[in-house]
Structures are given as C-alpha cells and as structure tokens.
Scaffold this motif. Sequence first.
Motif, PDB file in Angstrom:
ATOM      1  N   PRO A  16     -15.606-161.699 -70.439  1.00  0.00           N
ATOM      2  CA  PRO A  16     -15.977-160.282 -70.536  1.00  0.00           C
ATOM      3  C   PRO A  16     -17.473-160.013 -70.675  1.00  0.00           C
ATOM      4  N   GLY A  17     -18.299-161.027 -70.477  1.00  0.00           N
ATOM      5  CA  GLY A  17     -19.738-160.811 -70.544  1.00  0.00           C
ATOM      6  C   GLY A  17     -20.227-159.743 -69.583  1.00  0.00           C
ATOM      7  N   GLY A  18     -19.487-159.529 -68.490  1.00  0.00           N
ATOM      8  CA  GLY A  18     -19.869-158.533 -67.502  1.00  0.00           C
ATOM      9  C   GLY A  18     -19.814-157.104 -68.013  1.00  0.00           C
ATOM     10  N   ILE A  19     -19.171-156.893 -69.149  1.00  0.00           N
ATOM     11  CA  ILE A  19     -19.152-155.543 -69.729  1.00  0.00           C
ATOM     12  C   ILE A  19     -20.580-155.061 -69.975  1.00  0.00           C
ATOM     13  N   GLN A  20     -21.451-155.969 -70.392  1.00  0.00           N
ATOM     14  CA  GLN A  20     -22.841-155.596 -70.633  1.00  0.00           C
ATOM     15  C   GLN A  20     -23.523-155.165 -69.341  1.00  0.00           C
ATOM     16  N   THR A  21     -23.163-155.801 -68.236  1.00  0.00           N
ATOM     17  CA  THR A  21     -23.716-155.398 -66.938  1.00  0.00           C
ATOM     18  C   THR A  21     -23.349-153.957 -66.628  1.00  0.00           C
ATOM     19  N   LEU A  22     -22.118-153.589 -66.905  1.00  0.00           N
ATOM     20  CA  LEU A  22     -21.687-152.209 -66.677  1.00  0.00           C
ATOM     21  C   LEU A  22     -22.476-151.242 -67.553  1.00  0.00           C
ATOM     22  N   ARG A  23     -22.681-151.616 -68.807  1.00  0.00           N
ATOM     23  CA  ARG A  23     -23.476-150.754 -69.690  1.00  0.00           C
ATOM     24  C   ARG A  23     -24.891-150.584 -69.164  1.00  0.00           C
ATOM     25  N   GLU A  24     -25.471-151.667 -68.685  1.00  0.00           N
ATOM     26  CA  GLU A  24     -26.841-151.602 -68.171  1.00  0.00           C
ATOM     27  C   GLU A  24     -26.949-150.673 -66.975  1.00  0.00           C
ATOM     28  N   HIS A  25     -25.831-150.426 -66.307  1.00  0.00           N
ATOM     29  CA  HIS A  25     -25.811-149.489 -65.176  1.00  0.00           C
ATOM     30  C   HIS A  25     -25.353-148.098 -65.604  1.00  0.00           C
ATOM     31  N   GLY A  26     -25.302-147.869 -66.924  1.00  0.00           N
ATOM     32  CA  GLY A  26     -25.031-146.531 -67.432  1.00  0.00           C
ATOM     33  C   GLY A  26     -23.567-146.192 -67.650  1.00  0.00           C
ATOM     34  N   PHE A  27     -22.681-147.173 -67.600  1.00  0.00           N
ATOM     35  CA  PHE A  27     -21.250-146.904 -67.724  1.00  0.00           C
ATOM     36  C   PHE A  27     -20.777-146.980 -69.175  1.00  0.00           C
ATOM     37  N   THR A  28     -19.910-146.050 -69.527  1.00  0.00           N
ATOM     38  CA  THR A  28     -19.077-146.186 -70.716  1.00  0.00           C
ATOM     39  C   THR A  28     -17.846-146.978 -70.309  1.00  0.00           C
ATOM     40  N   VAL A  29     -17.522-148.016 -71.071  1.00  0.00           N
ATOM     41  CA  VAL A  29     -16.435-148.921 -70.692  1.00  0.00           C
ATOM     42  C   VAL A  29     -15.261-148.710 -71.635  1.00  0.00           C
ATOM     43  N   GLY A  30     -14.127-148.322 -71.074  1.00  0.00           N
ATOM     44  CA  GLY A  30     -12.929-148.068 -71.857  1.00  0.00           C
ATOM     45  C   GLY A  30     -11.834-149.066 -71.549  1.00  0.00           C
ATOM     46  N   ALA A  31     -11.213-149.595 -72.594  1.00  0.00           N
ATOM     47  CA  ALA A  31     -10.095-150.522 -72.451  1.00  0.00           C
ATOM     48  C   ALA A  31      -8.787-149.766 -72.631  1.00  0.00           C
ATOM     49  N   LEU A  32      -7.881-149.879 -71.672  1.00  0.00           N
ATOM     50  CA  LEU A  32      -6.563-149.286 -71.855  1.00  0.00           C
ATOM     51  C   LEU A  32      -5.732-150.244 -72.701  1.00  0.00           C
ATOM     52  N   ALA A  33      -5.526-149.869 -73.957  1.00  0.00           N
ATOM     53  CA  ALA A  33      -4.856-150.764 -74.903  1.00  0.00           C
ATOM     54  C   ALA A  33      -4.249-149.947 -76.034  1.00  0.00           C
ATOM     55  N   LEU A  34      -3.182-150.488 -76.604  1.00  0.00           N
ATOM     56  CA  LEU A  34      -2.491-149.838 -77.718  1.00  0.00           C
ATOM     57  C   LEU A  34      -3.058-150.365 -79.034  1.00  0.00           C
ATOM     58  N   GLU A  35      -4.218-149.866 -79.386  1.00  0.00           N
ATOM     59  CA  GLU A  35      -4.866-150.240 -80.640  1.00  0.00           C
ATOM     60  C   GLU A  35      -4.802-149.078 -81.623  1.00  0.00           C
ATOM     61  N   GLU A  36      -4.994-149.383 -82.909  1.00  0.00           N
ATOM     62  CA  GLU A  36      -4.924-148.335 -83.922  1.00  0.00           C
ATOM     63  C   GLU A  36      -5.978-147.252 -83.707  1.00  0.00           C
ATOM     64  N   ASP A  37      -7.128-147.671 -83.165  1.00  0.00           N
ATOM     65  CA  ASP A  37      -8.199-146.694 -82.967  1.00  0.00           C
ATOM     66  C   ASP A  37      -8.256-146.153 -81.542  1.00  0.00           C
ATOM     67  N   SER A  38      -7.196-146.371 -80.749  1.00  0.00           N
ATOM     68  CA  SER A  38      -7.175-145.864 -79.381  1.00  0.00           C
ATOM     69  C   SER A  38      -7.192-144.339 -79.375  1.00  0.00           C
ATOM     70  N   ILE A  39      -7.963-143.781 -78.453  1.00  0.00           N
ATOM     71  CA  ILE A  39      -7.925-142.343 -78.261  1.00  0.00           C
ATOM     72  C   ILE A  39      -6.962-142.031 -77.117  1.00  0.00           C
TER      73      ILE A  39
END
Length: 278
Positions: free
Chosen positions: A190-213
Amino acid sequence: MTTLDVVRIDDPADERLADFNSLTDVVLRSKHEPAKGLYIAESSTVIRRALAAGHRPRAFLMAPKWLDSMSDLVAATGAPVYVAEEPLLKEITGFNLHRGALAAMHRPPQPSVHELLTGARGGAGARRVVILEDIVDHTNVGAAMRACAALGVDVVLFTPSCADPLYRRAVRVSMGTVFQIPWTRIDPWPGGIQTLREHGFTVGALALEEDSISLDDLVADPPEKLALVLGTEGDGLKPRTIAGCDLTVRIPMAGGVDSLNVASAVAVAAWATRVPAT
C-alpha cells in the motif's frame, strides 16, 4: 484491395497456434500471456473494440462459418487468419468456441500511475479513481471494469497481486470496456497510497470499521479528487491498507446484509461519487 491471409489448420499441434493453446488453463495463461506480451480477445464485439482502441493483432482463429462476417474486420490488419473446424478448435483451445472468433493481440505497454492521474497521455487529469486490491476472480475484475467505464471513473489501478484485466474471461465480461478506461498497476502497495496523496487525492477504503463513515456522508461533501480502494472477495482490504487511507467508507445496507460482491460495490460507489456532468 487488402486480401485475407487465410490458413487452413488440420493439426492442433501446429506451432503457429501457440498463442491459442490451452486457453482454459488459468494458471498457465496468467503467466504465459504477460510474459509473451499478448492477450486473447474473444468474440467479434470484443475484437472490434480492441482494434478501435488501437491494439494490434498477432493472429486470428475461427471456424470457417465466421469468415464472411469477420472479413471486413481482419482484412485491414494484415494478420494471419487461422481457420479450423469446430472439433479441432476445441482441441486447440480447450473449450467450445461459440462467440465467433479469437484474436491473439499484442499487449500494450502499461502507462505509469503519474501519467494516468495527471492526464499526461492526453485528456484532463483524473478526479475519480478506483483501486482494486488483490481481486483474484477474473469475472469480478471484468464486471468492475465495466461498471467503472459506465459510471464515470477516470482511472482504475490494480495492486500487484490483482488478477490480470486482460485475461480472456475478464476482457469478455467487461465487454471490451477494459480497452476504453485507463488502467495500470500501482506498485508498491500500500505504499502507493502516498503517491495518490501527492497527486491531491483523498483516499477512502471501503471497509466495515468502527470509524467508517456512510457513503451518503461522503457524497454530501465529496473531495475534489477521490480514490476509493476495494478489497479481495474473501477478507476485504488488508489492515495495513485501511490504516494507510485517509478515511473508511461503508455502503448503507438493509436486510441484515453487511457486504456486496466486490463488482457490485464498485458500481454502487462509482455511481454515488460520480462527478456531475457540466
């Protein structure tokens, strides 16, 4: 006037047919095709879309009855057309060829993530991205690609262990839309997540976590650039991936159901977060 280069085949061991051998062996083909720089397009519809996307054929394989309907398509390419009776075609490929024809195509080079996100290969920069993590079912890959193409996703990224989007079944299920939507591998992950951020993206994970919106809450105030990550059919996203993303998102569901098939989830999320037409 271009004429068809038709070659009648009566020996399934003919070395000219190496591209088409054992097409039902997923493990073999998944290694063989990328290594040889090829992929297989199945059916006249898929072949037409591949050619329209600028992909180059190596050879065609079909039964004699398909020659007339395919002649306009293949004549201009200059690639050889191998013709065999249907029992022999099954012996060569491993399955009954009902969809008209096969084409062995040159696999195009993969663009970089940077090129796709910035529009460096032509067009505007991406605003909606889907990342598929370790999806191993080719049917799901094809269905997800079709949904992304239909619902306005700009770029699809595949993690290193994800199934091949150009495998025959994935291409067929996508109905050739794999040729129209820009995609590539994102590595490392998942190191590539930082690449997405560097290009201005907010990165969202579709997951059933307690803090999921809720997906509804995300849609109510969407970021300008959004990348959504969806995980493998069994276990979902890896914990490291979820921890690395900016937020986690859940799709509201009824009836006691807590998850969807990954291709269905892609379709729902892509439709909900699509950029409105201007």
